[in-house]
Design a protein around this motif. Sequence first.
Motif, PDB file in Angstrom:
ATOM      1  N   ASP A 180     -22.465  34.458 109.016  1.00 20.70           N
ATOM      2  CA  ASP A 180     -23.324  33.350 109.461  1.00 20.70           C
ATOM      3  C   ASP A 180     -23.141  32.066 108.655  1.00 20.70           C
ATOM      4  N   GLU A 217     -21.684  38.697 118.166  1.00 16.90           N
ATOM      5  CA  GLU A 217     -22.322  38.329 116.905  1.00 16.90           C
ATOM      6  C   GLU A 217     -21.483  37.309 116.138  1.00 16.90           C
ATOM      7  N   ASP A 256     -20.358  32.160 116.936  1.00 16.24           N
ATOM      8  CA  ASP A 256     -20.338  30.845 116.285  1.00 16.24           C
ATOM      9  C   ASP A 256     -19.024  30.610 115.546  1.00 16.24           C
TER      10      ASP A 256
END
Length: 866
Positions: free
Chosen positions: A151, A173, A176
């Motif tokens: 992340d 997941e 991004d």
Amino acid sequence: VKEACDFYKDQLVEYVDVPANSGDHAPELLAEKCIPPSIQTALSRLGIVKLYSHQARGIKPLLNRDIQRHVVCTTSTSSGKSMIYTIPIVSELIADPNSTTLLLFPTKALAHDQLASLRRFCTFAGLENASNLVNAFDGDTKRADRPLIRDTSKIIITNPDMLHCTIMPMHEEWSDVLKNVKFIVIDEAHAYTGVFGNHVSLVIRRLLRLCHLRKANPRVICCSATIANPVQHMVHLTGVAAGEIVTVDMDGSPKGARIYGFWNPSYLAATAVDDLDIVAAATNSPHGSNSAIPWNRSSMTVGCEEQTCLNLHQRMRKKKQKKKKRESTRCSTEIRGKKMRTNNDSALNVKSQEHGSIVTYGRRSPYTEAACLLSELIKHNLRSIVFVKARHVAELVLKRTKNRLPGHLQSKVASYRSGYLASERRRLEAAMVDGSLVGMVATNALELGIDIGILDATLHVGFPGTKSSFLQQAGRAGRGSRDALSILIAMDCPIDQFLINNAKRLLSTDLKSAVADPTNTQQLSHHLVAAAWEHPLNIIGKDQLYFGSKLNEIVLHLSSRGQLKRLKDSTKYLCEAEVSPARLMGIRDVSEDSVSVIDAATGRTVEIMDSDAAPFKLYDGAVYMHQGSTYVVKQLDLDSGVCRASKQNVDYYTEPRHHTRVAILGVERCCRLNMLSSSMEQRPPKDSVLVHSGGVNISHHFYGYNKRGNGDSKILEKVDMCHLPAVEYTTRAVWIQLPNVVRRKLRKLVGIDPDQYAGTLHAIEHVIASLCPLVISCDSLDLAGQCTRRDSDPCIHLILLYERQRGGIGIISQIMDKMKELLEIAQERIIACTCKRGCPTCIHHPRCLDHNEGLQKEAAIAVLKL
């Protein structure tokens, strides 16, 4: 060496001086202000005032956002290739803080080495929290840390395995990261060849597919050692268009002067066994160090009893009542322009049947020579590394080196190889960097660009298989403008002896091509199932751009078997498995299981070995070496993956007893020797020589081991073992079926007994396998012939070579096309050798399971001439 060392006996055949090169810089790139000021600051803090010309050529197109260009850089070791991707990556991150980069390295050690460099560069460029921005994501990453890395990190260093089994199966997941990815870096791209390369090429295609689905259009950067086909290899590896690739192959980095030495161990008329290769040749595996066999317990058969029939070689030996004459022919070769001479003597190794001992007439062991040279380099505080081909050889050379060093220097040398725990490898790397270690004995685990500090010399025990690998290893010494020494120590094998007497040919010959094949049907099928699980496949859409023209055919086949399901009224197919198929498929040609070697006294894990090799190295009672210490295996439990061994000094070593059976599964290609054709319909005349290729089943039966004395290699005890299952796998082979007329002519020409025919064929197998790397891209240990022929073996009367790697990696098809040339140079090599009955420089092979006995040199020459 001549003046100071007692072991020098004219082993230096030739040396080649390569003068220093001042390099070629490109100051205009910085002057044009193409690079952001913060990047220039970082370069300045690193002491870089000017970039090399090849760095500038690679960086310029990557900084241009208007034109989509990919880059492949294939320059020498230590030429600063990493700067070609470091500058664009960090520049992009400064301009767009959301941008991401994926960097792929073939090993975790190399990835962690680059992690520190990238973090340091980001810090110098003014980026805050570099430890969060740049992170490694691999099998050693703690599970608790993985979500945070995913992340928050923008530069993620990983490997193809993690992409395959973790990142892509969880691509939602990782959305991004994938939608913002600007660069995909594939470092050490030359390492992705063979089966592993095929798998990685399909992993990269799946990755680009997921990126494109999110409208990302990353640029691909490949960095490689020098290879003959950089653009072609990048196309095969990634699928990007050749017209979009910028090639960087003109090296602008400075180079210090280098001496390449070519060292042939001296001939000894009669030698103690420790001076020869006997101990080192007693490997605990029937395979080369880079071989792997699939370990499928569900399909194993048990090979419990040693067959009572003697093989043909043994029958032939029993028929011979008279003693073999000892013979040795001496000749010397003077190298023009160099005042040095070398013995090119050939020798005969004879194994005494009465006493089970080995009396050897040959050259000194190259392992002893390496130990002697390394010990002298260490005494003179010259930082050096020895490259060997097998794990056990690394331990052997280490032990012999320590024996030649005074006590205060013995701690200055260590071995480094795969199988060591990660913490131990990091400790060894750090010790080389800070100077605690001066010498290291390593397998090719250190061939890649792991930082172990500045080295002065490299020693190479045996030709590593390709010129590219040799130069990659040699490049570990003399980084920058520092002078360096590289010595190739010849093994007693045909290819090494050929090269040692044609030294300049090695340095002047063309590089071999790197090979990766994304069209391999078996591997493509597995990856299509994984890709369909990640996102439905469309057989008439863009997916053909990723997976090629076989897509439709294979998808329909997988659908008929229930592995894929067609969506209603659609050309799309998906995989409905609950768990990603990628998690069940390994991409490296090794077993997915491993065995931990445990010190029985302390409970400490000594090292980890893949379970394919364990039955042949860690059988109960086996003598095993680690960091120069001797362990005796007490118990091997393959089901639990644990081997318990006791550290103790013993006066013997062990060698496995096993038999390899080859069964042909089918003929895929058949042709005459002089007119190769893929058509099986064109049947040659009755007496023509036929060359075939096709699938074969290999079965290795382990039935016990011998204990041999360290001093004389006398058999002390034969131990029978029946509890280990056979190891079986399928691969590809090429074989020559000689007409009956050849056998009749042989008897007339050389008086060969029919029972000696198998020894003739096996001798030809040996020399072809040894010389293959001269004409195709392979290692001689990638191939094996039929050792220990028995009456019941179905292929007893064939010249047959098979690929050691399961499923094959495409070597056999290359051999088919080059068979005529291979037979010609095989004949040339055998005739050129001055021995009478065969020796290591012509028809012997270091991996022969029958100890090179019963081979027929004169008959082999006759067959090749026919």
